[in-house]
Design an enzyme around this catalytic site. Structure first.
Site, PDB file in Angstrom:
ATOM      1  N   ASP A  29       0.852  -1.189   0.000  1.00 22.03           N
ATOM      2  CA  ASP A  29       0.000   0.000   0.000  1.00 22.03           C
ATOM      3  C   ASP A  29       0.892   1.245   0.000  1.00 22.03           C
ATOM      4  O   ASP A  29       1.897   1.293   0.698  1.00 22.03           O
ATOM      5  CB  ASP A  29      -0.910  -0.011   1.235  1.00 22.03           C
ATOM      6  CG  ASP A  29      -2.060   0.961   1.116  1.00 22.03           C
ATOM      7  OD1 ASP A  29      -3.224   0.524   1.058  1.00 22.03           O
ATOM      8  OD2 ASP A  29      -1.798   2.193   1.080  1.00 22.03           O
ATOM      9  N   ILE A  30       0.496   2.227  -0.783  1.00 22.83           N
ATOM     10  CA  ILE A  30       1.290   3.451  -0.925  1.00 22.83           C
ATOM     11  C   ILE A  30       1.275   4.284   0.364  1.00 22.83           C
ATOM     12  O   ILE A  30       2.192   5.057   0.622  1.00 22.83           O
ATOM     13  CB  ILE A  30       0.769   4.257  -2.148  1.00 22.83           C
ATOM     14  CG1 ILE A  30       1.861   5.112  -2.752  1.00 22.83           C
ATOM     15  CG2 ILE A  30      -0.463   5.056  -1.825  1.00 22.83           C
ATOM     16  CD1 ILE A  30       1.474   5.717  -4.109  1.00 22.83           C
ATOM     17  N   ASN A  86     -12.863  -2.935   2.725  1.00 21.13           N
ATOM     18  CA  ASN A  86     -13.812  -1.833   2.789  1.00 21.13           C
ATOM     19  C   ASN A  86     -14.764  -1.975   1.607  1.00 21.13           C
ATOM     20  O   ASN A  86     -14.314  -2.134   0.464  1.00 21.13           O
ATOM     21  CB  ASN A  86     -13.072  -0.497   2.734  1.00 21.13           C
ATOM     22  CG  ASN A  86     -12.091  -0.340   3.886  1.00 21.13           C
ATOM     23  OD1 ASN A  86     -12.357  -0.780   5.006  1.00 21.13           O
ATOM     24  ND2 ASN A  86     -10.951   0.244   3.627  1.00 21.13           N
ATOM     25  N   GLY A  92     -16.020   3.019   3.551  1.00 18.61           N
ATOM     26  CA  GLY A  92     -14.661   3.566   3.546  1.00 18.61           C
ATOM     27  C   GLY A  92     -13.840   3.183   2.330  1.00 18.61           C
ATOM     28  O   GLY A  92     -12.620   3.402   2.306  1.00 18.61           O
ATOM     29  N   GLN A  93     -14.478   2.613   1.304  1.00 16.60           N
ATOM     30  CA  GLN A  93     -13.722   2.214   0.112  1.00 16.60           C
ATOM     31  C   GLN A  93     -13.380   3.444  -0.727  1.00 16.60           C
ATOM     32  O   GLN A  93     -14.230   4.296  -0.985  1.00 16.60           O
ATOM     33  CB  GLN A  93     -14.551   1.221  -0.724  1.00 16.60           C
ATOM     34  CG  GLN A  93     -13.770   0.634  -1.890  1.00 16.60           C
ATOM     35  CD  GLN A  93     -14.545  -0.454  -2.629  1.00 16.60           C
ATOM     36  OE1 GLN A  93     -15.667  -0.815  -2.242  1.00 16.60           O
ATOM     37  NE2 GLN A  93     -13.942  -0.976  -3.679  1.00 16.60           N
ATOM     38  N   HIS A  99     -10.189  -5.244  -3.363  1.00 15.15           N
ATOM     39  CA  HIS A  99      -8.873  -5.553  -2.784  1.00 15.15           C
ATOM     40  C   HIS A  99      -9.035  -5.908  -1.315  1.00 15.15           C
ATOM     41  O   HIS A  99      -9.942  -5.414  -0.647  1.00 15.15           O
ATOM     42  CB  HIS A  99      -7.911  -4.371  -2.941  1.00 15.15           C
ATOM     43  CG  HIS A  99      -8.453  -3.081  -2.420  1.00 15.15           C
ATOM     44  ND1 HIS A  99      -9.355  -2.314  -3.140  1.00 15.15           N
ATOM     45  CD2 HIS A  99      -8.254  -2.432  -1.255  1.00 15.15           C
ATOM     46  CE1 HIS A  99      -9.671  -1.241  -2.433  1.00 15.15           C
ATOM     47  NE2 HIS A  99      -9.027  -1.298  -1.279  1.00 15.15           N
ATOM     48  N   HIS A 101      -6.979  -5.788   2.236  1.00 13.16           N
ATOM     49  CA  HIS A 101      -5.827  -5.263   2.964  1.00 13.16           C
ATOM     50  C   HIS A 101      -5.291  -6.375   3.868  1.00 13.16           C
ATOM     51  O   HIS A 101      -6.063  -6.977   4.632  1.00 13.16           O
ATOM     52  CB  HIS A 101      -6.234  -4.098   3.873  1.00 13.16           C
ATOM     53  CG  HIS A 101      -6.777  -2.901   3.157  1.00 13.16           C
ATOM     54  ND1 HIS A 101      -6.035  -1.753   2.942  1.00 13.16           N
ATOM     55  CD2 HIS A 101      -7.997  -2.648   2.607  1.00 13.16           C
ATOM     56  CE1 HIS A 101      -6.775  -0.850   2.302  1.00 13.16           C
ATOM     57  NE2 HIS A 101      -7.973  -1.368   2.090  1.00 13.16           N
TER      58      HIS A 101
HETATM   59  P1  5GP Z   1      -9.740   1.346   0.314  1.00 13.37           P
HETATM   60  O1  5GP Z   1     -10.063   2.470   1.228  1.00 13.37           O
HETATM   61  O2  5GP Z   1     -10.302   1.532  -1.073  1.00 13.37           O
HETATM   62  O3  5GP Z   1     -10.052   0.016   0.904  1.00 13.37           O
HETATM   63  O4  5GP Z   1      -8.155   1.346   0.201  1.00 13.37           O
HETATM   64  C1  5GP Z   1      -7.458   1.789  -0.906  1.00 13.37           C
HETATM   65  C2  5GP Z   1      -5.995   1.711  -0.549  1.00 13.37           C
HETATM   66  O5  5GP Z   1      -5.244   1.849  -1.728  1.00 13.37           O
HETATM   67  C3  5GP Z   1      -5.539   2.803   0.411  1.00 13.37           C
HETATM   68  O6  5GP Z   1      -4.985   2.201   1.566  1.00 13.37           O
HETATM   69  C4  5GP Z   1      -4.507   3.593  -0.397  1.00 13.37           C
HETATM   70  O7  5GP Z   1      -3.410   3.999   0.379  1.00 13.37           O
HETATM   71  C5  5GP Z   1      -4.090   2.605  -1.474  1.00 13.37           C
HETATM   72  N1  5GP Z   1      -3.710   3.217  -2.739  1.00 13.37           N
HETATM   73  C6  5GP Z   1      -4.383   4.182  -3.420  1.00 13.37           C
HETATM   74  N2  5GP Z   1      -3.751   4.474  -4.575  1.00 13.37           N
HETATM   75  C7  5GP Z   1      -2.657   3.669  -4.626  1.00 13.37           C
HETATM   76  C8  5GP Z   1      -1.602   3.511  -5.574  1.00 13.37           C
HETATM   77  O8  5GP Z   1      -1.533   4.164  -6.617  1.00 13.37           O
HETATM   78  N3  5GP Z   1      -0.637   2.580  -5.289  1.00 13.37           N
HETATM   79  C9  5GP Z   1      -0.686   1.831  -4.148  1.00 13.37           C
HETATM   80  N4  5GP Z   1       0.299   0.959  -3.961  1.00 13.37           N
HETATM   81  N5  5GP Z   1      -1.661   1.960  -3.227  1.00 13.37           N
HETATM   82  C10 5GP Z   1      -2.629   2.871  -3.462  1.00 13.37           C
END
Ligand code: 5GP
Ligand code: ZN
Length: 107
Positions: A29-30, A86, A92-93, A99, A101
């Site tokens: 994760d970034i 999420n 919270g998505q 995906h 986590h």
């Molecule tokens: P969500 O809230 O959708 O479950 O989580 C999305 C996750 O993707 C977040 O933790 C965010 O930091 C990560 N993320 C968003 N854009 C990128 C990206 O371009 N590269 C990577 N490696 N992670 C990303």
């Protein structure tokens, strides 16, 4: 297509990949929220977990996703870990490509 994870899967955007097979990819994760924070992503673009149909095929895809999450955690040597999905904006998505986590590495 604007999906950031599809672009990572296609190699159009960089990522720190830790795992890849026919159906899945996993990368760091970034913005990590744990010492180890990896996202397990199916190569098939499905927007959110609740879009998998309530069928045997949906069950197979959900099973494969979580099986891969376990496999990635093992590969990373995590003794224990937290798995989070999420679902939807109100869940919270932020990225609308399914995906899981996988977070760990504490202590
Ligand atoms: P969500 O809230 O959708 O479950 O989580 C999305 C996750 O993707 C977040 O933790 C965010 O930091 C990560 N993320 C968003 N854009 C990128 C990206 O371009 N590269 C990577 N490696 N992670 C990303
Ligand atoms: Zn996508």
């Amino acid at each position: 297509m604007g999906c950031v994870f599809c672009r990572i899967i296609a190699g159009e955007l960089p990522s720190r990949k830790v795992y890849e097979d026919e159906g899945f990819v996993a990368f760091h994760d970034i913005r990590p929220k744990a010492p180890v924070h990896v996202l397990v992503v199916p190569k098939e673009h499905v927007e959110k977990l609740s879009d998998y149909p309530d069928t045997e095929e949906g069950e197979r895809k959900l099973g494969a996703l979580f099986r891969t999450a376990n496999r990635v955690a093992q590969l990373l040597g995590l003794q224990g870990y937290r798995v989070q999905v999420n679902v939807g904006e109100k869940g919270g998505q932020e990225v609308f490509h399914v995906h899981v986590h996988v977070m760990g590495g504490w202590g």
